[in-house]
Design a protein around this motif. Structure first.
Motif, PDB file in Angstrom:
ATOM      1  N   MET A  38       4.158   5.676  -5.454  1.00  0.00           N
ATOM      2  CA  MET A  38       4.195   5.745  -6.923  1.00  0.00           C
ATOM      3  C   MET A  38       3.242   6.820  -7.432  1.00  0.00           C
ATOM      4  O   MET A  38       3.610   7.704  -8.197  1.00  0.00           O
ATOM      5  CB  MET A  38       3.770   4.389  -7.520  1.00  0.00           C
ATOM      6  CG  MET A  38       4.816   3.312  -7.429  1.00  0.00           C
ATOM      7  SD  MET A  38       6.016   3.519  -8.726  1.00  0.00           S
ATOM      8  CE  MET A  38       5.028   2.962 -10.117  1.00  0.00           C
ATOM      9  N   GLN A  39       2.009   6.714  -6.945  1.00  0.00           N
ATOM     10  CA  GLN A  39       0.950   7.617  -7.385  1.00  0.00           C
ATOM     11  C   GLN A  39       1.324   9.081  -7.115  1.00  0.00           C
ATOM     12  O   GLN A  39       1.248   9.929  -7.999  1.00  0.00           O
ATOM     13  CB  GLN A  39      -0.307   7.251  -6.600  1.00  0.00           C
ATOM     14  CG  GLN A  39      -1.585   7.631  -7.281  1.00  0.00           C
ATOM     15  CD  GLN A  39      -2.769   7.181  -6.440  1.00  0.00           C
ATOM     16  OE1 GLN A  39      -2.635   6.939  -5.232  1.00  0.00           O
ATOM     17  NE2 GLN A  39      -3.921   7.075  -7.063  1.00  0.00           N
ATOM     18  N   THR A  40       1.769   9.318  -5.893  1.00  0.00           N
ATOM     19  CA  THR A  40       2.048  10.693  -5.479  1.00  0.00           C
ATOM     20  C   THR A  40       3.261  11.261  -6.198  1.00  0.00           C
ATOM     21  O   THR A  40       3.227  12.386  -6.692  1.00  0.00           O
ATOM     22  CB  THR A  40       2.313  10.751  -3.960  1.00  0.00           C
ATOM     23  OG1 THR A  40       1.314   9.987  -3.312  1.00  0.00           O
ATOM     24  CG2 THR A  40       2.277  12.164  -3.463  1.00  0.00           C
ATOM     25  N   ARG A  76       2.248   1.699  -3.447  1.00  0.00           N
ATOM     26  CA  ARG A  76       1.233   2.201  -4.384  1.00  0.00           C
ATOM     27  C   ARG A  76       1.061   3.714  -4.221  1.00  0.00           C
ATOM     28  O   ARG A  76       1.118   4.467  -5.196  1.00  0.00           O
ATOM     29  CB  ARG A  76      -0.111   1.499  -4.114  1.00  0.00           C
ATOM     30  CG  ARG A  76      -1.208   1.866  -5.111  1.00  0.00           C
ATOM     31  CD  ARG A  76      -2.553   1.311  -4.690  1.00  0.00           C
ATOM     32  NE  ARG A  76      -3.079   1.904  -3.469  1.00  0.00           N
ATOM     33  CZ  ARG A  76      -3.628   3.122  -3.407  1.00  0.00           C
ATOM     34  NH1 ARG A  76      -3.710   3.863  -4.484  1.00  0.00           N
ATOM     35  NH2 ARG A  76      -4.077   3.591  -2.258  1.00  0.00           N
ATOM     36  N   ARG A  77       0.927   4.142  -2.959  1.00  0.00           N
ATOM     37  CA  ARG A  77       0.711   5.571  -2.721  1.00  0.00           C
ATOM     38  C   ARG A  77       1.942   6.378  -3.125  1.00  0.00           C
ATOM     39  O   ARG A  77       1.818   7.468  -3.672  1.00  0.00           O
ATOM     40  CB  ARG A  77       0.417   5.814  -1.236  1.00  0.00           C
ATOM     41  CG  ARG A  77      -0.920   5.263  -0.796  1.00  0.00           C
ATOM     42  CD  ARG A  77      -1.282   5.891   0.526  1.00  0.00           C
ATOM     43  NE  ARG A  77      -2.237   5.112   1.264  1.00  0.00           N
ATOM     44  CZ  ARG A  77      -2.609   5.390   2.511  1.00  0.00           C
ATOM     45  NH1 ARG A  77      -2.064   6.417   3.143  1.00  0.00           N
ATOM     46  NH2 ARG A  77      -3.502   4.673   3.133  1.00  0.00           N
ATOM     47  N   GLU A 131       4.511  10.403  -8.965  1.00  0.00           N
ATOM     48  CA  GLU A 131       4.230  10.616 -10.388  1.00  0.00           C
ATOM     49  C   GLU A 131       3.446  11.912 -10.586  1.00  0.00           C
ATOM     50  O   GLU A 131       3.765  12.715 -11.447  1.00  0.00           O
ATOM     51  CB  GLU A 131       3.413   9.436 -10.917  1.00  0.00           C
ATOM     52  CG  GLU A 131       3.944   8.905 -12.231  1.00  0.00           C
ATOM     53  CD  GLU A 131       3.544   7.464 -12.417  1.00  0.00           C
ATOM     54  OE1 GLU A 131       2.383   7.253 -12.813  1.00  0.00           O
ATOM     55  OE2 GLU A 131       4.376   6.574 -12.127  1.00  0.00           O
ATOM     56  N   MET A 132       2.464  12.100  -9.710  1.00  0.00           N
ATOM     57  CA  MET A 132       1.620  13.286  -9.816  1.00  0.00           C
ATOM     58  C   MET A 132       2.458  14.563  -9.653  1.00  0.00           C
ATOM     59  O   MET A 132       2.224  15.566 -10.303  1.00  0.00           O
ATOM     60  CB  MET A 132       0.545  13.221  -8.732  1.00  0.00           C
ATOM     61  CG  MET A 132      -0.405  14.384  -8.726  1.00  0.00           C
ATOM     62  SD  MET A 132      -1.955  13.973  -7.930  1.00  0.00           S
ATOM     63  CE  MET A 132      -1.448  13.391  -6.340  1.00  0.00           C
ATOM     64  N   GLU A 155      -3.234  10.607   2.621  1.00  0.00           N
ATOM     65  CA  GLU A 155      -4.639  10.485   2.202  1.00  0.00           C
ATOM     66  C   GLU A 155      -5.611  10.952   3.277  1.00  0.00           C
ATOM     67  O   GLU A 155      -6.709  10.432   3.407  1.00  0.00           O
ATOM     68  CB  GLU A 155      -4.955   9.046   1.765  1.00  0.00           C
ATOM     69  CG  GLU A 155      -4.155   8.660   0.532  1.00  0.00           C
ATOM     70  CD  GLU A 155      -4.591   7.349  -0.112  1.00  0.00           C
ATOM     71  OE1 GLU A 155      -5.386   6.634   0.525  1.00  0.00           O
ATOM     72  OE2 GLU A 155      -4.142   7.076  -1.226  1.00  0.00           O
ATOM     73  N   SER A 210       9.524  11.405  -9.289  1.00  0.00           N
ATOM     74  CA  SER A 210       9.985  10.019  -9.449  1.00  0.00           C
ATOM     75  C   SER A 210      11.498   9.898  -9.602  1.00  0.00           C
ATOM     76  O   SER A 210      12.087   8.914  -9.166  1.00  0.00           O
ATOM     77  CB  SER A 210       9.306   9.391 -10.661  1.00  0.00           C
ATOM     78  OG  SER A 210       7.915   9.552 -10.560  1.00  0.00           O
ATOM     79  N   GLU A 266       0.848  -1.194   0.000  1.00  0.00           N
ATOM     80  CA  GLU A 266       0.000   0.000   0.000  1.00  0.00           C
ATOM     81  C   GLU A 266       0.891   1.253   0.000  1.00  0.00           C
ATOM     82  O   GLU A 266       0.653   2.220  -0.724  1.00  0.00           O
ATOM     83  CB  GLU A 266      -0.911  -0.016   1.238  1.00  0.00           C
ATOM     84  CG  GLU A 266      -1.720   1.251   1.471  1.00  0.00           C
ATOM     85  CD  GLU A 266      -2.798   1.488   0.425  1.00  0.00           C
ATOM     86  OE1 GLU A 266      -2.999   0.613  -0.436  1.00  0.00           O
ATOM     87  OE2 GLU A 266      -3.397   2.581   0.450  1.00  0.00           O
TER      88      GLU A 266
END
Lengths: 312, 370
Positions: free
Chosen positions: B116-118, B113-114, B120-121, B152, B125, B110
């Motif tokens: 990566m998402q953050t 995942r977070r 990238e946004m 989150e 990276s 988890e």
């Protein structure tokens, strides 16, 4: 015009070069002027004695310290085969092992609790750092009373509890430990003060941010406080190690190297050899050995420290 | 059930020195709420009280209808970005971002995942293994932002996050923060001293001065009808032109020099014979031709901004600034024709500073815009 201009230009660059050179020399001289006091003092009290010790360690001397017979490495061979020196080496390492971690762990604990913002915390900070203001001699006298076989508080407390009196400074099993305890007590003041300073320079926002992130007290201690304190810890460990290897005062005051040479630490052993036995050659050899030990340990520490210490 | 409710919140030190007085406020879900005020107004203290870093002296703080006064920061389910970012200097970007998740022992995948998402946004990276000191100011800002997003938490607090950036980067980050806030549907409470930031980012703005709420409203509302002289002079760039005035011979006399004809019948009712204060926005001192001019004013300073020109006039004892679109080649000492209209003037009580009557023109325009 052009033809004239070229040599003129050339002259100018030459002049510029000269001026720059002069300025460089002047700057160097100025720098040296500032360094001069240190260089002179270090030379008289450090570099010359060091060189002299190395020189003396290859000689036998008469009792006024004048070298008489060149013996080469014989002094070194002799001290390493002497059981007394090996015993003294062992005692020194044990002493360092007791006092350095002991003083630092206790001081760190005290510094962390004294870093809390509470009413009247200034009083505790003063108390915890107060041993810094007490000389080794005064502290030794104080501990001598505590360690006294019959009148000493330590044995009196033991007798209340119903434990037999301990010969703190006279029992070969206890002497080194007793000296270590008193040394830890003497060192706490300085170590505590430096560590507290280190703790206070950690940005309070880091803790606030960690609070919001949901990190608990011990998580913050492990992940923020200790890493951020590592440069200070490193400094304190280095200084404590060197000091421990060079301990002399409390030995001279409390035990004079006894009982059974159990507390005959290196510096005290050197002192005895040189100024009681008038063996300046072997004493110098011991001094050089001590120098090399401290040098190697400090070098190793810096090598390891580089990887573990986080400078800002 | 509002995400954040402040009921009569007060803060004082040593029971006397009031930093904040009876703050009442409700923040809606998904709202970008800006607290703006000069330094020392108590805005940061208010934010820190919401975060739980500062004790609440009096009043109730509710999150989703539940009283949270007593909860420590970690139990309030919020994230915060500090002015100096509060990045851990000994940890790299990845460890910094994941610090909170690790402390809360969130599952490894988890976390990944977070992260990566953050990253990238926010375009981080490529920097995951770097230490904060190896990053530029803007990148550090992003890491601080990422750390807040990755938690989150539905509520995000920001304490002057852009004040350490240069002007260009600040404008860029303004947009980025606003975009992320809308995308993630965060409820945001944002503290700033910069009214431009407040106006451009806020869905609603609260203006705070000396621990007292001056006005709460949408940016347009604050611009068009500032409820008192403080808001009037604080919001807007350049600041609103203000002058003392009275009525004489069917005219409003400003600073004893500038006379504006007024339809006295609409005015006298509430102004009578006393002195009052008028305010007019720089854009309402309009450039005009000689024949349409209401006044001829002497120029005392000119600022060329490229797309607009700021021209300063001396009105009695005060300086007024006009903002004209485009480039105007006027120089100091020139007399220029301007038109100042009664309908653009705000009227304030000189003693209390309260709004007596907002400008008519602006109300109309607001109506059209809606």
């Amino acid at each position: 015009m052009n033809q004239l201009a070229i040599p003129h230009d050339h002259l100018e660059t030459l002049e510029l070069k000269n001026t720059l050179k002069k300025q460089k020399i002047l700057r160097w001289l100025k720098g040296m002027l500032f360094l001069a006091p240190s260089i002179i003092l270090f030379s008289i009290f450090l570099f010359y004695p060091l060189a002299r010790s190395i020189y003396l360690s290859f000689f036998l001397t008469n009792n006024t310290g004048v070298p008489t017979v060149f013996v080469g490495f014989e002094n070194y061979i002799n001290i390493f085969t002497s059981p007394i020196f090996r015993n003294s080496l062992q005692s020194t390492f044990l002493f360092v092992l007791y006092t350095v971690p002991g003083a630092i762990i206790i001081s760190l604990f005290l510094a962390i609790i004294a870093n809390e913002k509470l009413k009247g915390i200034g009083f505790f900070r003063t108390m915890f750092s107060s041993t810094m203001g007490i000389s080794v001699a005064a502290a030794s006298v104080f501990w001598m009373f505590l360690f006294h076989p019959t009148m000493g508080w330590l044995n009196q407390i033991l007798s209340y509890v119903g434990v037999d009196a301990i010969g703190w400074l006279t029992d070969p099993k206890w002497a080194l430990l007793s000296v270590s305890i008193s040394t830890i007590w003497m060192n706490i003041g300085f170590t505590f003060l430096i560590l507290l300073g280190g703790l206070q320079s950690i940005d309070r926002y880091l803790y606030e941010s960690a609070d919001i992130d949901g990190a608990g007290y011990f998580y913050q201690l492990r992940r923020i406080t200790l890493p951020m304190l590592s440069p200070t810890l490193f400094f304190v460990i280095t200084v404590a190690l060197i000091n421990a290897f060079q301990t002399f005062g409390q030995i001279d005051m409390l035990t004079r190297g006894g009982p059974q040479n159990q507390t005959n630490l290196l510096v005290y052993s050197i002192y005895r050899e040189a100024f009681m036995n008038y063996q300046y050659g072997p004493a110098s050899a011991q001094a050089i050995v001590l120098f090399i030990i401290i040098l190697i340990i400090t070098l190793i520490q810096f090598k390891l420290g580089e990887r573990k210490v986080h400078y800002q | 059930m509002k995400p954040v409710e402040l009921i009569n919140i007060s803060k004082s030190y040593d029971q006397e020195q009031h930093v904040l007085k009876e703050i009442n406020l409700t923040i809606e879900k998904g709202e970008f709420f800006v607290l703006v005020g000069p330094s020392g107004s108590g805005k940061s203290t208010l934010l820190r009280m919401i975060a739980g870093l500062e004790a609440i002296t009096d009043g109730k703080l509710k999150f989703n209808g539940k009283l949270v006064n007593h909860l420590p920061p970690k139990d309030r389910d919020l994230s915060m970005v500090f002015q100096n970012y509060a990045l851990y200097p000994h940890l790299n970007v990845e460890q910094n971002i994941l610090f909170g998740l690790r402390a809360k022992k969130i599952a490894e995948d988890e976390q990944k995942r977070r992260l990566m998402q953050t990253t990238e946004m926010l375009g981080l990276s490529d920097f995951l293994k770097r230490k904060p000191k190896e990053l530029s100011g803007g990148q550090r800002q992003r890491v601080a932002l990422a750390r807040s997003i990755v938690s989150e938490s539905p509520l995000c607090l920001m304490d002057e996050p852009l004040s350490n950036l240069d002007a260009k980067l600040r404008a860029q980050m303004r947009m980025e923060i606003k975009r992320i806030q809308k995308k993630l549907d965060l409820t945001m409470i944002y503290v700033t001293h910069d009214q431009v930031e407040a106006m451009t980012m806020g869905d609603r703005i609260m203006v705070l001065n000396d621990g007292v709420i001056q006005q709460v409203g949408e940016p347009i509302e604050l611009n068009n009808a500032p409820t008192n002289l403080f808001v009037a002079s604080f919001i807007g760039s350049p600041k609103m032109n203000i002058g003392s005035a009275y009525i004489e011979n069917h005219q409003i006399v400003i600073e004893d020099t500038l006379r504006i004809s007024a339809d006295i019948t609409t005015v006298t009712g509430w102004l009578k014979e006393r002195k009052f204060t008028v305010g007019i926005r720089a854009e309402h001192i309009k450039q005009t031709t000689e024949e349409h001019a209401t006044h001829q004013l002497e120029v005392v300073n000119v600022e060329q901004l490229g797309n607009e020109t700021l021209i300063t006039f001396e009105i009695g004892n005060v300086l007024w600034t006009a903002k004209w679109l485009g480039q105007w080649l006027v120089s100091v000492g020139d007399y220029v024709p301007v038109s100042i209209s009664m309908e653009n003037i705000h009227f304030y009580d000189t003693n209390t500073g309260d709004l007596l009557k907002a400008a008519e023109q602006e109300k109309e325009r607001e109506g059209i815009a809606l």
